[in-house]
Design a protein around this motif. Sequence first.
Motif, mmCIF file in Angstrom:
data_model
loop_
_atom_site.group_PDB
_atom_site.id
_atom_site.type_symbol
_atom_site.label_atom_id
_atom_site.label_comp_id
_atom_site.label_asym_id
_atom_site.label_seq_id
_atom_site.Cartn_x
_atom_site.Cartn_y
_atom_site.Cartn_z
ATOM 1 N N THR A 44 0.847 -1.191 0.000
ATOM 2 C CA THR A 44 0.000 0.000 0.000
ATOM 3 C C THR A 44 0.881 1.239 0.000
ATOM 4 N N ASP A 45 0.736 2.085 -1.009
ATOM 5 C CA ASP A 45 1.460 3.343 -1.121
ATOM 6 C C ASP A 45 0.469 4.496 -0.999
ATOM 7 N N THR A 46 1.001 5.688 -0.751
ATOM 8 C CA THR A 46 0.163 6.883 -0.638
ATOM 9 C C THR A 46 0.724 7.967 -1.542
ATOM 10 N N ILE A 47 -0.135 8.531 -2.391
ATOM 11 C CA ILE A 47 0.234 9.649 -3.255
ATOM 12 C C ILE A 47 -0.741 10.786 -3.005
ATOM 13 N N ASN A 48 -0.186 11.940 -2.565
ATOM 14 C CA ASN A 48 -1.015 13.104 -2.248
ATOM 15 C C ASN A 48 -2.127 12.759 -1.266
ATOM 16 N N GLY A 49 -1.783 11.933 -0.287
ATOM 17 C CA GLY A 49 -2.744 11.579 0.743
ATOM 18 C C GLY A 49 -3.745 10.528 0.342
ATOM 19 N N VAL A 50 -3.622 10.010 -0.881
ATOM 20 C CA VAL A 50 -4.570 8.996 -1.348
ATOM 21 C C VAL A 50 -3.861 7.637 -1.376
#
Length: 285
Positions: A257-263
Amino acid sequence: MSWTLEYNGEEKLLADWGLSQLRRHSVSQQTGSLTCLADGRAFAAATIFPYNAVITIRRDRGLNAAGAWTGGSTWFIGRRRRNPRSGTPREERHTYFFADPWDELERRTYQQNWNVNASPPGGAISGQPRSHVILNLSDAGAQWTISQQITDIVNYAIAAGASLQLNLASLPTVYVPFDEQRDITCGEAIRKQLRWLPDAVTWWNFATTPPTLNIAQRGTLTAVALDIEAGTLIESIDLDPRDDLLVPAVVLKFEKTDTINGVPWQSITEQKSPGGATGTELGAF
């Protein structure tokens, strides 16, 4: 070939102990055993070897000029566990079951030290042994290899009174995921480590004092060829090739699980062997 048994400092021929039909069963990663019979021993007679008695079996022994046993090799060391008796109008007998040192690993619950307050609240921090353990994590919080974890398990058993020593031969330096467990024996803890090395085997060297637990991978051991038609080494043989356990490919999938711009978003990474595997091959896992 002269076979002797030593118990409580006394060594005699098996026949002089009244014993016969000696049989040893050796097994990897489990308790091995030795059985023998005392045919003709009265049903109500006292046991020859009390519970937990340690016996040593030696082969090819001889008597020197002073009447002392010499030479040969140690074939088995173990503790008496069971002593079933039987009696009929025609015969009476005792049977003796002895367990090899792996039994000592199965009778001790593995524990690790946990740092807790000795007298809360605000008490001094001290290490206390608990059967709630996290395998492959040291007391200091460092990640352990398989070898380091097995060494700690065996050392714990020895400190708790087990009579054995360890030889890990040439196990590879492998780090595996942490494994949280409760109330497992030292023997089970070792098996949980060796499941990461499917070709690992264990065996005992009874020539050392105390007996040595050897652990190695089959690929590092020296091959031995036996002539099954010679008629001197093998009395009977049964082989069962397990072709059904062979798989054409292995595919491991890792969820991340990664997060990009809080998503947050989830991705899957695959590792394949052989490289061209798809994971759909018959028998693949």
